[in-house]
Write a protein that holds these residues in place. Structure first.
Motif, PDB file in Angstrom:
ATOM      1  N   LEU A  82      22.209  24.827  39.631  1.00 10.06           N
ATOM      2  CA  LEU A  82      22.785  26.159  39.533  1.00 10.06           C
ATOM      3  C   LEU A  82      21.709  27.218  39.375  1.00 10.06           C
ATOM      4  CD1 LEU A  82      25.696  25.452  37.010  1.00 10.06           C
ATOM      5  CD2 LEU A  82      25.798  25.398  39.497  1.00 10.06           C
ATOM      6  N   THR A  83      21.938  28.366  39.963  1.00 11.73           N
ATOM      7  CA  THR A  83      21.111  29.543  39.713  1.00 11.73           C
ATOM      8  C   THR A  83      22.031  30.663  39.242  1.00 11.73           C
ATOM      9  OG1 THR A  83      21.303  30.264  42.031  1.00 11.73           O
ATOM     10  CG2 THR A  83      19.394  28.928  41.448  1.00 11.73           C
ATOM     11  N   ALA A  84      21.505  31.522  38.385  1.00 13.23           N
ATOM     12  CA  ALA A  84      22.315  32.620  37.849  1.00 13.23           C
ATOM     13  C   ALA A  84      21.507  33.908  37.898  1.00 13.23           C
ATOM     14  CB  ALA A  84      22.758  32.323  36.416  1.00 13.23           C
ATOM     15  N   ASP A  85      22.200  35.000  38.117  1.00 12.04           N
ATOM     16  CA  ASP A  85      21.546  36.301  38.169  1.00 12.04           C
ATOM     17  C   ASP A  85      22.457  37.340  37.536  1.00 12.04           C
ATOM     18  OD1 ASP A  85      19.657  38.175  38.604  1.00 12.04           O
ATOM     19  OD2 ASP A  85      19.816  38.210  40.786  1.00 12.04           O
ATOM     20  N   LEU A  86      21.852  38.392  37.015  1.00  7.54           N
ATOM     21  CA  LEU A  86      22.586  39.466  36.361  1.00  7.54           C
ATOM     22  C   LEU A  86      22.494  40.734  37.191  1.00  7.54           C
ATOM     23  CD1 LEU A  86      21.321  38.870  32.713  1.00  7.54           C
ATOM     24  CD2 LEU A  86      23.458  38.079  33.725  1.00  7.54           C
ATOM     25  N   TRP A  87      23.562  41.506  37.152  1.00 11.18           N
ATOM     26  CA  TRP A  87      23.613  42.721  37.950  1.00 11.18           C
ATOM     27  C   TRP A  87      24.378  43.782  37.186  1.00 11.18           C
ATOM     28  CZ3 TRP A  87      28.082  44.892  40.420  1.00 11.18           C
ATOM     29  CH2 TRP A  87      27.794  45.942  41.307  1.00 11.18           C
ATOM     30  N   SER A  88      23.923  45.028  37.276  1.00  4.56           N
ATOM     31  CA  SER A  88      24.576  46.145  36.602  1.00  4.56           C
ATOM     32  C   SER A  88      25.006  47.180  37.622  1.00  4.56           C
ATOM     33  CB  SER A  88      23.637  46.801  35.572  1.00  4.56           C
ATOM     34  OG  SER A  88      23.238  45.865  34.589  1.00  4.56           O
ATOM     35  N   LEU A 114      28.316  48.617  34.020  1.00  5.41           N
ATOM     36  CA  LEU A 114      29.113  47.414  33.839  1.00  5.41           C
ATOM     37  C   LEU A 114      28.245  46.218  34.211  1.00  5.41           C
ATOM     38  CD1 LEU A 114      32.497  48.549  35.438  1.00  5.41           C
ATOM     39  CD2 LEU A 114      31.892  48.494  33.014  1.00  5.41           C
ATOM     40  N   GLY A 115      28.203  45.226  33.331  1.00 11.14           N
ATOM     41  CA  GLY A 115      27.359  44.064  33.562  1.00 11.14           C
ATOM     42  C   GLY A 115      28.115  42.943  34.255  1.00 11.14           C
ATOM     43  N   TYR A 116      27.451  42.276  35.210  1.00  9.62           N
ATOM     44  CA  TYR A 116      28.060  41.170  35.952  1.00  9.62           C
ATOM     45  C   TYR A 116      27.110  39.980  35.977  1.00  9.62           C
ATOM     46  CZ  TYR A 116      31.445  44.597  37.640  1.00  9.62           C
ATOM     47  OH  TYR A 116      32.424  45.549  37.714  1.00  9.62           O
ATOM     48  N   GLN A 118      32.483  39.755  35.030  1.00 15.00           N
ATOM     49  CA  GLN A 118      31.950  40.807  34.195  1.00 15.00           C
ATOM     50  C   GLN A 118      31.628  40.270  32.809  1.00 15.00           C
ATOM     51  OE1 GLN A 118      34.428  44.260  33.994  1.00 15.00           O
ATOM     52  NE2 GLN A 118      33.159  45.304  32.473  1.00 15.00           N
ATOM     53  N   ILE A 119      30.460  40.651  32.286  1.00 11.90           N
ATOM     54  CA  ILE A 119      30.066  40.290  30.929  1.00 11.90           C
ATOM     55  C   ILE A 119      29.668  41.565  30.192  1.00 11.90           C
ATOM     56  CG2 ILE A 119      29.317  37.979  31.613  1.00 11.90           C
ATOM     57  CD1 ILE A 119      26.442  38.955  31.491  1.00 11.90           C
ATOM     58  N   SER A 120      29.413  41.435  28.914  1.00  8.42           N
ATOM     59  CA  SER A 120      29.095  42.604  28.108  1.00  8.42           C
ATOM     60  C   SER A 120      27.765  43.220  28.541  1.00  8.42           C
ATOM     61  CB  SER A 120      29.042  42.225  26.630  1.00  8.42           C
ATOM     62  OG  SER A 120      28.038  41.242  26.404  1.00  8.42           O
ATOM     63  N   PHE A 121      27.633  44.522  28.372  1.00  3.62           N
ATOM     64  CA  PHE A 121      26.414  45.255  28.706  1.00  3.62           C
ATOM     65  C   PHE A 121      25.939  45.990  27.457  1.00  3.62           C
ATOM     66  CE2 PHE A 121      24.017  48.896  30.155  1.00  3.62           C
ATOM     67  CZ  PHE A 121      23.197  48.354  31.129  1.00  3.62           C
ATOM     68  N   PRO A 122      24.651  45.953  27.124  1.00  2.00           N
ATOM     69  CA  PRO A 122      23.575  45.276  27.869  1.00  2.00           C
ATOM     70  C   PRO A 122      23.660  43.754  27.747  1.00  2.00           C
ATOM     71  CG  PRO A 122      22.731  46.159  25.814  1.00  2.00           C
ATOM     72  CD  PRO A 122      24.142  46.635  25.930  1.00  2.00           C
ATOM     73  N   HIS A 123      22.995  43.061  28.689  1.00  2.00           N
ATOM     74  CA  HIS A 123      23.075  41.610  28.731  1.00  2.00           C
ATOM     75  C   HIS A 123      22.365  40.998  27.522  1.00  2.00           C
ATOM     76  CE1 HIS A 123      24.254  42.568  32.753  1.00  2.00           C
ATOM     77  NE2 HIS A 123      23.054  42.944  33.108  1.00  2.00           N
ATOM     78  N   ALA A 154      25.948  36.411  25.716  1.00  2.00           N
ATOM     79  CA  ALA A 154      26.903  36.765  26.775  1.00  2.00           C
ATOM     80  C   ALA A 154      26.662  35.915  28.016  1.00  2.00           C
ATOM     81  CB  ALA A 154      26.775  38.249  27.117  1.00  2.00           C
ATOM     82  N   VAL A 155      25.378  35.690  28.349  1.00  2.00           N
ATOM     83  CA  VAL A 155      25.044  34.857  29.502  1.00  2.00           C
ATOM     84  C   VAL A 155      25.501  33.423  29.257  1.00  2.00           C
ATOM     85  CG1 VAL A 155      23.173  33.924  30.903  1.00  2.00           C
ATOM     86  CG2 VAL A 155      23.110  36.315  30.179  1.00  2.00           C
ATOM     87  N   GLN A 156      25.273  32.936  28.046  1.00  2.00           N
ATOM     88  CA  GLN A 156      25.685  31.573  27.703  1.00  2.00           C
ATOM     89  C   GLN A 156      27.189  31.396  27.852  1.00  2.00           C
ATOM     90  OE1 GLN A 156      24.662  30.287  23.740  1.00  2.00           O
ATOM     91  NE2 GLN A 156      26.356  28.838  23.698  1.00  2.00           N
ATOM     92  N   ASP A 157      27.958  32.344  27.334  1.00  2.00           N
ATOM     93  CA  ASP A 157      29.419  32.248  27.421  1.00  2.00           C
ATOM     94  C   ASP A 157      29.875  32.273  28.875  1.00  2.00           C
ATOM     95  OD1 ASP A 157      29.602  32.128  24.702  1.00  2.00           O
ATOM     96  OD2 ASP A 157      30.042  34.262  24.433  1.00  2.00           O
ATOM     97  N   GLY A 158      29.254  33.136  29.693  1.00  2.00           N
ATOM     98  CA  GLY A 158      29.640  33.241  31.094  1.00  2.00           C
ATOM     99  C   GLY A 158      29.364  31.970  31.863  1.00  2.00           C
ATOM    100  N   ILE A 159      28.188  31.380  31.646  1.00  2.00           N
ATOM    101  CA  ILE A 159      27.822  30.159  32.370  1.00  2.00           C
ATOM    102  C   ILE A 159      28.639  28.973  31.868  1.00  2.00           C
ATOM    103  CG2 ILE A 159      25.950  28.535  32.832  1.00  2.00           C
ATOM    104  CD1 ILE A 159      24.012  30.854  32.746  1.00  2.00           C
ATOM    105  N   THR A 160      28.856  28.898  30.555  1.00  2.00           N
ATOM    106  CA  THR A 160      29.632  27.790  30.000  1.00  2.00           C
ATOM    107  C   THR A 160      31.064  27.795  30.525  1.00  2.00           C
ATOM    108  OG1 THR A 160      28.302  27.810  27.976  1.00  2.00           O
ATOM    109  CG2 THR A 160      30.440  26.710  27.880  1.00  2.00           C
ATOM    110  N   SER A 161      31.684  28.978  30.583  1.00  2.00           N
ATOM    111  CA  SER A 161      33.057  29.063  31.103  1.00  2.00           C
ATOM    112  C   SER A 161      33.118  28.661  32.563  1.00  2.00           C
ATOM    113  CB  SER A 161      33.599  30.481  30.917  1.00  2.00           C
ATOM    114  OG  SER A 161      32.850  31.414  31.674  1.00  2.00           O
ATOM    115  N   CYS A 162      32.051  28.971  33.306  1.00  2.00           N
ATOM    116  CA  CYS A 162      31.983  28.573  34.715  1.00  2.00           C
ATOM    117  C   CYS A 162      31.901  27.053  34.834  1.00  2.00           C
ATOM    118  CB  CYS A 162      30.788  29.230  35.389  1.00  2.00           C
ATOM    119  SG  CYS A 162      30.481  28.662  37.083  1.00  2.00           S
ATOM    120  N   LEU A 163      31.051  26.422  34.021  1.00  2.00           N
ATOM    121  CA  LEU A 163      30.913  24.961  34.060  1.00  2.00           C
ATOM    122  C   LEU A 163      32.213  24.264  33.688  1.00  2.00           C
ATOM    123  CD1 LEU A 163      27.402  24.523  32.374  1.00  2.00           C
ATOM    124  CD2 LEU A 163      27.951  24.416  34.798  1.00  2.00           C
ATOM    125  N   VAL A 164      32.911  24.826  32.698  1.00  2.00           N
ATOM    126  CA  VAL A 164      34.174  24.229  32.276  1.00  2.00           C
ATOM    127  C   VAL A 164      35.231  24.386  33.372  1.00  2.00           C
ATOM    128  CG1 VAL A 164      36.061  24.389  30.622  1.00  2.00           C
ATOM    129  CG2 VAL A 164      33.696  24.528  29.835  1.00  2.00           C
TER     130      VAL A 164
END
Length: 277
Positions: A196-202, A207-209, A232-237, A241-251
């Motif tokens: 997996l690769t992950a990237d953040l975007w505003s 708004l953080g993604y 969408q995740i909380s901003f600033p990153h 927040a990154v951990q929660d986003g990736i973990t929910s994706c894996l689940v």
């Protein structure tokens, strides 16, 4: 917000959903599915359609599903809802069916008058093609109500009732759900790990993604890349927040047991995330 994406072309599509101020409402998707299948509701329940030569029904977790005989993809099966989505899968989407069998099946959807072959116009299939066009060309849904667009469609097929922006949006969600089911089925059959690769975007509105992309080698030994989450995740990153986003994706994709490697764009966040495992 709509969850995992299937290809890079869907990235802008997610952003449009945010800008349009609409959400992935399951009830709206269900209503669209019902409206798209109206022409099919009068068919007999005896499964006389040609597509049932390629599809079989099975009970999965107490729910009857339509199973492709070639790739074993599970498709929805609701009495009275028609077989148009099954026709699309066998005629255009199934990766395992031979070209000969595909051509033979598509030929059953055609009429053969004395002056030559003529394809029967199917409004359900046409709506699916419109949705594909809007996604691949990255066209805003409001363009479906452009007078020039309606004039062109009416000229090409006067019998087709031109749909509006909400219907096109709902049709895109239906295609997304079909692609998601096929990709999920492909993941379940993989004999290799997924990286997996992950990237953040505003956005301009601060708004953080978070986007997550899966990389894997398929059965044909070809490298595949699929965007499986853009949320969408909380901003600033923050690392949490990154951990929660990736973990929910894996689940959500049931990848926690077979993903192999994770790359993040920020080494500090990467360390903070990996320390949780």
């Amino acid at each position: 917000m709509l969850q995992p994406l299937i290809s890079d072309g869907f990235l802008q599509y997610h952003y449009w959903l945010e800008m349009e101020g609409v959400s992935a409402n399951p009830e709206l998707v269900g209503e669209s599915h019902e409206s798209m299948s109206t022409d099919q509701s009068s068919r007999s329940s005896k499964k006389r359609a040609k597509v049932w030569e390629h599809i079989e029904s099975e009970v999965v977790d107490g729910i009857e599903k339509a199973i492709c005989k070639y790739c074993r993809t599970q498709l929805s099966l609701v009495a009275g809802k028609g077989t148009s989505h099954l026709n699309r899968h066998i005629g255009y989407h199934c990766p395992q069916i031979t070209q000969e069998d595909r051509d033979r099946f598509l030929a059953t959807l055609k009429s053969k008058p004395s002056d030559g072959d003529q394809v029967i116009f199917d409004p359900v299939v046409f709506r699916g093609l419109i949705a594909k066009y809007f996604i691949s060309a990255e066209i805003a849904f409001r363009k479906a109500e452009d007078p020039a667009w309606k004039e062109m469609i009416n000229y090409c097929q006067p019998s087709f009732r031109v749909v509006g922006r909400q219907s096109v949006r709902a049709d895109c969600l239906l295609l997304y759900e079909e692609e998601k089911l096929m990709l999920s089925d492909q993941f379940s059959k993989l004999k290799s790990h997924v990286s997996l690769t992950a990237d953040l975007w505003s956005s301009n509105q601060n708004l953080g993604y978070l986007g997550v992309t899966a990389h894997f080698v398929d059965e044909e030994f070809e490298l595949q890349k699929k965007i499986i989450s853009f949320k969408q995740i909380s901003f600033p990153h923050t690392s949490y927040a990154v951990q929660d986003g990736i973990t929910s994706c894996l689940v959500a994709w049931k990848m926690s047991l077979f993903f192999f490697l994770m790359f993040l764009h920020d080494c500090i966040m990467e360390l903070a995330f990996l320390c949780q495992y």
